[in-house]
Design an enzyme around this catalytic site. Structure first.
Site, PDB file in Angstrom:
ATOM      1  N   TYR A 351       0.832  -1.200   0.000  1.00 10.49           N
ATOM      2  CA  TYR A 351       0.000   0.000   0.000  1.00 10.49           C
ATOM      3  C   TYR A 351       0.867   1.250   0.000  1.00 10.49           C
ATOM      4  O   TYR A 351       1.798   1.350   0.809  1.00 10.49           O
ATOM      5  CB  TYR A 351      -0.909   0.037   1.231  1.00 10.49           C
ATOM      6  CG  TYR A 351      -1.953  -1.063   1.292  1.00 10.49           C
ATOM      7  CD1 TYR A 351      -2.226  -1.861   0.184  1.00 10.49           C
ATOM      8  CD2 TYR A 351      -2.680  -1.287   2.456  1.00 10.49           C
ATOM      9  CE1 TYR A 351      -3.188  -2.858   0.243  1.00 10.49           C
ATOM     10  CE2 TYR A 351      -3.639  -2.281   2.518  1.00 10.49           C
ATOM     11  CZ  TYR A 351      -3.892  -3.067   1.409  1.00 10.49           C
ATOM     12  OH  TYR A 351      -4.840  -4.052   1.465  1.00 10.49           O
ATOM     13  N   GLU A 426     -20.715   3.729  19.806  1.00 11.12           N
ATOM     14  CA  GLU A 426     -21.663   3.962  18.723  1.00 11.12           C
ATOM     15  C   GLU A 426     -22.190   5.394  18.728  1.00 11.12           C
ATOM     16  O   GLU A 426     -22.633   5.903  17.692  1.00 11.12           O
ATOM     17  CB  GLU A 426     -22.819   2.978  18.821  1.00 11.12           C
ATOM     18  CG  GLU A 426     -22.391   1.535  18.585  1.00 11.12           C
ATOM     19  CD  GLU A 426     -23.491   0.528  18.856  1.00 11.12           C
ATOM     20  OE1 GLU A 426     -23.514  -0.530  18.209  1.00 11.12           O
ATOM     21  OE2 GLU A 426     -24.347   0.810  19.736  1.00 11.12           O
TER      22      GLU A 426
END
Length: 447
Positions: A351, A426
């Site tokens: 990458y 969350e």
């Protein structure tokens, strides 16, 4: 003037970044407060659904290259929003196209969908119990890097912007990417995956985006904090493979053979001097780690060969190339001095550095601060690697960080990414969704 395909891409990218620099010299923020408030209200209303999507995806994780269920969930959602949808892009990738009510520029938003071969120990009521084949072996599967949250947030952004379609001055591409973590089966020769495969399959064409945005959840930052920086954000990542070939013999008569274990020990020790003594780390840091050594099957047999696998990380492409040359020369020279031979290769994972253009970062910093209520900060570089860099090779792209230390944990005590106990707050997802949507609207609002 004729140029090669690669040179043409470089010139187009340079021109795009130059135009961004001109745009960044304009007003500090193009979006008005009313639009940002409307955006915030729409995102907050979708928080329960984001949680629902995230938990569903978390409970049904899929390894890289196997994201069939997740891709179907995403595609169905985008179609219900009235978008043009392509599936099977670069594997199980999904691309949704939202055309605004007014003409304008094109923005791409990306989320990754794949999970990891990790056995979850969070004890969450929606914890994964899934197993899939990984490199030919059945393995537990877990969303241990937050990709379930990335997907849920981008699904919410898609719904929010679809609801603002008529006043949207331009087009938005929603890119849901498979295989960011690599592959779960050995690649075929020349095979691409992840962002590179999507690019090769035309994910950034028809129409070509002017910019791309993405984010990553990090539980080791305060929840709801948006992190950004110009320049290198994530390091390059190269798999380093070294095979030392000696000559097998009886362990009691080592002089009758060539011991690859001793040679491999010398190579590992010498490799440590590449970063500490040979690279100019006052310019940029780098990391070289050997994570695997395999060789031999009995205590009194000198084996024929030893194989080593490691990882090379760098924040500068020239330094990355230099380090590869030094790794190869070091291994080959030490092996030759002992009568052995070294075969050095890099890959299949490779990458590039994830680098945020300065002009684009400066353009988006004010709106990130505004939409986050001031919870935005410049962050340091991270030695993790991200194949969003493959998109940045084609169009200017900004990659930001979303802090999400889970409840009851501090950034210092939260389990990090890729850990069996990984979890995130969350309640941070609206902040991430707002950031992605606000950057999109800000860019489209600019002349």
């Amino acid at each position: 003037m004729k140029t090669s395909t690669h040179s043409g891409k470089v010139l187009r990218l340079a021109a795009a970044i130059a135009l961004l620099g001109q745009a960044a010299l304009g007003s500090a923020q193009a979006l008005d407060d009313a639009t940002l408030q409307d955006l915030s209200t729409r995102v907050e209303a979708l928080q329960p659904r984001m949680v629902e999507w995230r938990r569903d995806i978390h409970q049904h994780p899929e390894l890289s290259g196997q994201e069939v269920r997740t891709a179907a969930l995403v595609a169905e959602h985008l179609r219900k929003l009235g978008m043009e949808v392509r599936t099977g892009v670069g594997g199980h990738g999904v691309v949704g196209l939202l055309k605004g009510g007014q003409p304008g520029k094109v923005v791409a938003l990306r989320a990754d969908m794949d999970a990891l071969p990790v056995a979850e120990v969070t004890g969450l009521p929606f914890a994964s119990r899934v197993k899939q084949m990984n490199m030919g072996v059945e393995s537990p599967v877990m969303h241990a890097c937050g990709h379930d949250g990335h997907t849920a947030m981008l699904m919410a952004v898609a719904e929010v912007l679809a609801g603002m379609r008529e006043q949207l001055p331009g087009t938005v591409k929603f890119v849901f990417q498979p295989s960011e973590e690599g592959l779960s089966s050995p690649p075929e020769p020349g095979q691409s995956w992840g962002a590179k495969a999507m690019v090769e399959d035309g994910a950034l064409e028809n129409p070509r985006p002017d910019v791309a945005f993405a984010l990553h959840i990090i539980p080791n930052m305060p929840s709801g904090m948006i992190g950004y920086r110009s320049g290198p954000q994530f390091a390059s990542g190269d798999t380093v493979r070294i095979k030392i070939k000696g000559k097998q013999t009886h362990g009691g008569f080592p002089w009758n053979g060539v011991d690859p274990i001793v040679v491999s020990a010398q190579v590992v020790t010498a490799l440590q001097t590449i970063v500490s003594r040979q690279l100019n780390i006052s310019k940029e840091p780098a990391v070289l780690s050997i994570g695997q050594i395999n060789g031999g099957n009995r205590e009194n047999i000198v084996p024929e060969s030893v194989e080593m696998v490691g990882t090379l990380r760098a924040f500068d492409e020239a330094m990355r190339a230099d380090a590869k040359e030094r790794i190869t020369r070091t291994a080959e020279s030490i092996a030759a001095a002992s009568g052995a031979a070294a075969e050095v290769s890099f890959g299949p994972s490779a990458y590039p550095v994830t680098t945020n253009p300065e002009a684009l970062t400066e353009m988006m910093a004010p709106v990130l601060k505004k939409v986050s209520g001031g919870k935005a900060m410049q962050t340091s570089r991270l030695m993790a690697s991200e194949d969003f860099s493959e998109f940045q090779k084609v169009v200017p792209g900004l990659y930001i960080i979303l802090g999400a230390a889970p409840e009851g944990k501090t950034p210092a005590t939260a389990a990090p990414n890729h850990n069996p106990a990984f979890d995130f707050d969350e309640g941070a997802m609206p902040a991430g969704a707002k950031a992605l949507a606000a950057m999109t609207l800000e860019f489209l609002a600019r002349p």
